[in-house]
Design a protein around this motif. Sequence first.
Motif, PDB file in Angstrom:
ATOM      1  N   VAL A  45      15.696  55.348  -2.425  1.00  0.00           N
ATOM      2  CA  VAL A  45      15.612  56.034  -1.133  1.00  0.00           C
ATOM      3  C   VAL A  45      15.629  54.990  -0.019  1.00  0.00           C
ATOM      4  O   VAL A  45      15.206  53.858  -0.211  1.00  0.00           O
ATOM      5  CB  VAL A  45      14.349  56.921  -1.031  1.00  0.00           C
ATOM      6  CG1 VAL A  45      14.407  58.071  -2.016  1.00  0.00           C
ATOM      7  CG2 VAL A  45      13.081  56.120  -1.245  1.00  0.00           C
ATOM      8  N   SER A  46      16.134  55.409   1.132  1.00  0.00           N
ATOM      9  CA  SER A  46      16.301  54.445   2.225  1.00  0.00           C
ATOM     10  C   SER A  46      14.996  54.120   2.936  1.00  0.00           C
ATOM     11  O   SER A  46      14.838  53.032   3.486  1.00  0.00           O
ATOM     12  CB  SER A  46      17.313  54.973   3.234  1.00  0.00           C
ATOM     13  OG  SER A  46      16.890  56.220   3.752  1.00  0.00           O
ATOM     14  N   GLU A  47      14.054  55.047   2.935  1.00  0.00           N
ATOM     15  CA  GLU A  47      12.801  54.815   3.645  1.00  0.00           C
ATOM     16  C   GLU A  47      11.631  54.896   2.669  1.00  0.00           C
ATOM     17  O   GLU A  47      11.446  55.900   1.983  1.00  0.00           O
ATOM     18  CB  GLU A  47      12.636  55.871   4.743  1.00  0.00           C
ATOM     19  CG  GLU A  47      11.587  55.517   5.751  1.00  0.00           C
ATOM     20  CD  GLU A  47      11.592  56.462   6.949  1.00  0.00           C
ATOM     21  OE1 GLU A  47      10.520  56.664   7.513  1.00  0.00           O
ATOM     22  OE2 GLU A  47      12.655  56.984   7.295  1.00  0.00           O
ATOM     23  N   PRO A  48      10.819  53.846   2.576  1.00  0.00           N
ATOM     24  CA  PRO A  48       9.686  53.880   1.645  1.00  0.00           C
ATOM     25  C   PRO A  48       8.616  54.879   2.070  1.00  0.00           C
ATOM     26  O   PRO A  48       8.514  55.242   3.241  1.00  0.00           O
ATOM     27  CB  PRO A  48       9.145  52.448   1.682  1.00  0.00           C
ATOM     28  CG  PRO A  48       9.728  51.807   2.871  1.00  0.00           C
ATOM     29  CD  PRO A  48      10.927  52.585   3.285  1.00  0.00           C
ATOM     30  N   LEU A  49       7.824  55.301   1.114  1.00  0.00           N
ATOM     31  CA  LEU A  49       6.736  56.237   1.378  1.00  0.00           C
ATOM     32  C   LEU A  49       5.728  55.621   2.332  1.00  0.00           C
ATOM     33  O   LEU A  49       5.304  54.480   2.163  1.00  0.00           O
ATOM     34  CB  LEU A  49       6.040  56.610   0.057  1.00  0.00           C
ATOM     35  CG  LEU A  49       4.813  57.518   0.159  1.00  0.00           C
ATOM     36  CD1 LEU A  49       5.196  58.873   0.752  1.00  0.00           C
ATOM     37  CD2 LEU A  49       4.185  57.692  -1.210  1.00  0.00           C
ATOM     38  N   THR A  56       9.485  64.256   3.460  1.00  0.00           N
ATOM     39  CA  THR A  56      10.855  63.739   3.503  1.00  0.00           C
ATOM     40  C   THR A  56      11.107  62.784   2.344  1.00  0.00           C
ATOM     41  O   THR A  56      12.144  62.853   1.687  1.00  0.00           O
ATOM     42  CB  THR A  56      11.100  63.006   4.837  1.00  0.00           C
ATOM     43  OG1 THR A  56      10.815  63.901   5.904  1.00  0.00           O
ATOM     44  CG2 THR A  56      12.530  62.525   4.959  1.00  0.00           C
ATOM     45  N   TRP A  57      10.137  61.901   2.081  1.00  0.00           N
ATOM     46  CA  TRP A  57      10.262  60.937   0.990  1.00  0.00           C
ATOM     47  C   TRP A  57      10.398  61.649  -0.347  1.00  0.00           C
ATOM     48  O   TRP A  57      11.262  61.306  -1.158  1.00  0.00           O
ATOM     49  CB  TRP A  57       9.054  60.009   0.983  1.00  0.00           C
ATOM     50  CG  TRP A  57       9.062  59.021  -0.140  1.00  0.00           C
ATOM     51  CD1 TRP A  57       9.663  57.802  -0.147  1.00  0.00           C
ATOM     52  CD2 TRP A  57       8.465  59.187  -1.432  1.00  0.00           C
ATOM     53  NE1 TRP A  57       9.471  57.189  -1.376  1.00  0.00           N
ATOM     54  CE2 TRP A  57       8.736  58.020  -2.179  1.00  0.00           C
ATOM     55  CE3 TRP A  57       7.729  60.206  -2.039  1.00  0.00           C
ATOM     56  CZ2 TRP A  57       8.291  57.849  -3.488  1.00  0.00           C
ATOM     57  CZ3 TRP A  57       7.281  60.034  -3.347  1.00  0.00           C
ATOM     58  CH2 TRP A  57       7.572  58.858  -4.054  1.00  0.00           C
ATOM     59  N   ALA A  58       9.544  62.643  -0.589  1.00  0.00           N
ATOM     60  CA  ALA A  58       9.570  63.370  -1.863  1.00  0.00           C
ATOM     61  C   ALA A  58      10.912  64.090  -2.054  1.00  0.00           C
ATOM     62  O   ALA A  58      11.478  64.075  -3.156  1.00  0.00           O
ATOM     63  CB  ALA A  58       8.412  64.356  -1.942  1.00  0.00           C
ATOM     64  N   VAL A  98      11.578  55.039 -14.361  1.00  0.00           N
ATOM     65  CA  VAL A  98      11.291  55.953 -13.246  1.00  0.00           C
ATOM     66  C   VAL A  98      10.043  55.483 -12.495  1.00  0.00           C
ATOM     67  O   VAL A  98      10.011  55.503 -11.264  1.00  0.00           O
ATOM     68  CB  VAL A  98      11.145  57.411 -13.740  1.00  0.00           C
ATOM     69  CG1 VAL A  98      10.655  58.327 -12.625  1.00  0.00           C
ATOM     70  CG2 VAL A  98      12.479  57.920 -14.298  1.00  0.00           C
ATOM     71  N   LYS A  99       9.027  55.031 -13.222  1.00  0.00           N
ATOM     72  CA  LYS A  99       7.831  54.503 -12.562  1.00  0.00           C
ATOM     73  C   LYS A  99       8.172  53.314 -11.669  1.00  0.00           C
ATOM     74  O   LYS A  99       7.655  53.200 -10.555  1.00  0.00           O
ATOM     75  CB  LYS A  99       6.783  54.100 -13.598  1.00  0.00           C
ATOM     76  CG  LYS A  99       6.073  55.265 -14.235  1.00  0.00           C
ATOM     77  CD  LYS A  99       5.168  54.866 -15.389  1.00  0.00           C
ATOM     78  CE  LYS A  99       4.252  53.733 -15.088  1.00  0.00           C
ATOM     79  NZ  LYS A  99       3.354  53.384 -16.209  1.00  0.00           N
ATOM     80  N   THR A 100       9.055  52.427 -12.133  1.00  0.00           N
ATOM     81  CA  THR A 100       9.430  51.269 -11.297  1.00  0.00           C
ATOM     82  C   THR A 100      10.175  51.735 -10.052  1.00  0.00           C
ATOM     83  O   THR A 100      10.020  51.132  -8.991  1.00  0.00           O
ATOM     84  CB  THR A 100      10.277  50.226 -12.053  1.00  0.00           C
ATOM     85  OG1 THR A 100      11.567  50.754 -12.349  1.00  0.00           O
ATOM     86  CG2 THR A 100       9.571  49.745 -13.305  1.00  0.00           C
ATOM     87  N   TRP A 101      10.975  52.782 -10.184  1.00  0.00           N
ATOM     88  CA  TRP A 101      11.682  53.313  -9.018  1.00  0.00           C
ATOM     89  C   TRP A 101      10.691  53.887  -8.010  1.00  0.00           C
ATOM     90  O   TRP A 101      10.838  53.686  -6.799  1.00  0.00           O
ATOM     91  CB  TRP A 101      12.678  54.381  -9.429  1.00  0.00           C
ATOM     92  CG  TRP A 101      13.878  53.875 -10.156  1.00  0.00           C
ATOM     93  CD1 TRP A 101      14.372  52.603 -10.165  1.00  0.00           C
ATOM     94  CD2 TRP A 101      14.742  54.635 -10.995  1.00  0.00           C
ATOM     95  NE1 TRP A 101      15.493  52.532 -10.951  1.00  0.00           N
ATOM     96  CE2 TRP A 101      15.751  53.767 -11.475  1.00  0.00           C
ATOM     97  CE3 TRP A 101      14.774  55.967 -11.401  1.00  0.00           C
ATOM     98  CZ2 TRP A 101      16.767  54.190 -12.323  1.00  0.00           C
ATOM     99  CZ3 TRP A 101      15.788  56.390 -12.249  1.00  0.00           C
ATOM    100  CH2 TRP A 101      16.769  55.509 -12.701  1.00  0.00           C
ATOM    101  N   ALA A 105       9.526  52.279  -4.078  1.00  0.00           N
ATOM    102  CA  ALA A 105       9.767  53.106  -2.899  1.00  0.00           C
ATOM    103  C   ALA A 105       8.489  53.374  -2.110  1.00  0.00           C
ATOM    104  O   ALA A 105       8.385  54.371  -1.402  1.00  0.00           O
ATOM    105  CB  ALA A 105      10.402  54.430  -3.329  1.00  0.00           C
ATOM    106  N   MET A 106       7.512  52.470  -2.251  1.00  0.00           N
ATOM    107  CA  MET A 106       6.267  52.618  -1.495  1.00  0.00           C
ATOM    108  C   MET A 106       5.694  51.234  -1.186  1.00  0.00           C
ATOM    109  O   MET A 106       6.147  50.237  -1.749  1.00  0.00           O
ATOM    110  CB  MET A 106       5.259  53.473  -2.276  1.00  0.00           C
ATOM    111  CG  MET A 106       4.823  52.892  -3.598  1.00  0.00           C
ATOM    112  SD  MET A 106       3.699  53.951  -4.542  1.00  0.00           S
ATOM    113  CE  MET A 106       4.815  55.127  -5.242  1.00  0.00           C
TER     114      MET A 106
END
Length: 149
Positions: A45-49, A56-58, A98-101, A105-106
């Motif tokens: 995703v372009s914007e981190p949580l 929006t992030w979810a 998936v956990k690393t992704w 993103a945060m």
Amino acid sequence: MAGDDESKSPEIVKGSETSKAAAPWENSNHPLFLHHSDQPGAMLVSEPLAEDNYSTWASSMMMALHIKNKTGFVDGTLKRPTINAEERLQWDRCNTLVKTWLISAMSKNMSKSVIHCKEARGMWLELEDRFNQTNSVALFHIESSIHKC
């Protein structure tokens, strides 16, 4: 030995040659398929949580996971296999990916609070529980401002 058969791949015998049958997750449409471009820690995703952008992030993260065919790891529809050891190993690899992704993103502070989760689903639920709540104090002030008008 009895019971060992469940962890072995099926074999196909052709004449005098023996070869392993393709595992179901070698099909690119299978949720356990790993593409060579599926790298740990990739930014999906372009914007981190952040504290104020969970919704929006979810949504963005779910779209990215949908493209990767990995939504089942966060929405709970893809359970960890219990019978086939090879499939369980593949599930564990995908779950870790998936956990690393999610972690990438945060912020580091946020990731420290969810890195203990064994499954991506648990990580997702913790983030949802933490950030997907209405801020009742802010809501009270907004409603008060509206009523004063």
